[in-house]
Motif scaffolding. Sequence first.
Motif, PDB file in Angstrom:
ATOM      1  N   ILE A 101       0.415  -1.099  -0.172  1.00 46.93           N
ATOM      2  CA  ILE A 101      -0.046  -0.307  -0.047  1.00 46.93           C
ATOM      3  C   ILE A 101       1.097   1.161  -0.233  1.00 46.93           C
ATOM      4  O   ILE A 101       1.705   1.415   0.319  1.00 46.93           O
ATOM      5  N   PHE A 124      -5.233  -4.063  -4.287  1.00 47.26           N
ATOM      6  CA  PHE A 124      -4.523  -4.755  -3.082  1.00 47.26           C
ATOM      7  C   PHE A 124      -5.187  -6.134  -3.420  1.00 47.26           C
ATOM      8  O   PHE A 124      -4.124  -6.834  -3.089  1.00 47.26           O
ATOM      9  N   GLN A 130      -1.259  -9.540   2.662  1.00 45.95           N
ATOM     10  CA  GLN A 130      -2.478  -9.106   2.363  1.00 45.95           C
ATOM     11  C   GLN A 130      -3.246  -8.666   4.064  1.00 45.95           C
ATOM     12  O   GLN A 130      -3.972  -7.450   4.011  1.00 45.95           O
ATOM     13  N   ALA A 133      -1.743  -5.583   4.901  1.00 43.94           N
ATOM     14  CA  ALA A 133      -2.092  -4.105   4.357  1.00 43.94           C
ATOM     15  C   ALA A 133      -3.198  -4.014   4.392  1.00 43.94           C
ATOM     16  O   ALA A 133      -3.600  -3.189   4.456  1.00 43.94           O
ATOM     17  N   LEU A 137      -5.125  -0.190   5.813  1.00 45.96           N
ATOM     18  CA  LEU A 137      -6.299   0.355   5.630  1.00 45.96           C
ATOM     19  C   LEU A 137      -7.154   0.965   6.555  1.00 45.96           C
ATOM     20  O   LEU A 137      -8.068   2.038   6.994  1.00 45.96           O
ATOM     21  N   VAL A 145     -12.658  -2.867   1.081  1.00 46.77           N
ATOM     22  CA  VAL A 145     -11.932  -3.034   0.041  1.00 46.77           C
ATOM     23  C   VAL A 145     -12.118  -3.866  -1.088  1.00 46.77           C
ATOM     24  O   VAL A 145     -13.302  -5.294  -0.821  1.00 46.77           O
ATOM     25  N   THR A 147     -12.096  -7.001  -2.924  1.00 48.18           N
ATOM     26  CA  THR A 147     -10.953  -7.962  -3.388  1.00 48.18           C
ATOM     27  C   THR A 147     -11.384  -9.605  -4.068  1.00 48.18           C
ATOM     28  O   THR A 147     -12.302  -9.708  -3.402  1.00 48.18           O
TER      29      THR A 147
END
Length: 226
Positions: A101, A124, A130, A133, A137, A145, A147
């Motif tokens: 990110i 993302f 993840q 990340a 966020l 998000v 994804t």
Amino acid sequence: MTLEVCCGSLASAIQAVQGGAGRIELCSALALDGLTPSIGTLCLLRDHFPDLRIHVLIRPREGNFVYSEDEVRQMEADIRAAATFGATAIVSGALTTEHAIDIKTTRRLMQAAPNLPFTFHRAFDRIADQAEALEQLVSLGCDRVLTSGGAPTAEAGIPRLRNLVQQAAGRILILPGGGVNSSNARRILDQTGATEIHGSCSRGTPEGLSITCADEVRAVMNIIRE
């Protein structure tokens, strides 16, 4: 349960509404995984459908999600324009060259329209860690998000999506997207624990185009209401 219909044109958006959708992601160039739509399209939609929730994608070009200063300024201007002309949320984001990110740039994009919800888009899915990340966020104050869990489709990414939903614990929404249709939407929602889902609900036309189909939107909405 909420269906967000990804619409790459005015015609697709009209089909989505005719199918009963109350929320769309508006973009252009779906063949390029979505780019910033025209302000004219946004204005026409807002005029025709005053109550439609329109989440506007801000992505200035195809390719990676690492942006120059000029591109970031362009994105900030596009976000301000979208907010002025009727967007109800922004969909965007940025990555570093290390596929993480870009916290500074993403914060700037969020601050360009601070009163609108912000979805971090499928950039993302290019991030290796993840879980880290997602925490970043959350700290930024991102609302959701979009994804597939890093998989080619949301259905293939169910195990990772389930982990993300559990990690999010209501602090941020996980919006599964990628290959969602009436044959798998119920399974994706049931097996991930997500409460929203994202799909184009599209079908091909004799001219070789892909356009949202009102009947498919209606079918997905009926399924998720069961």
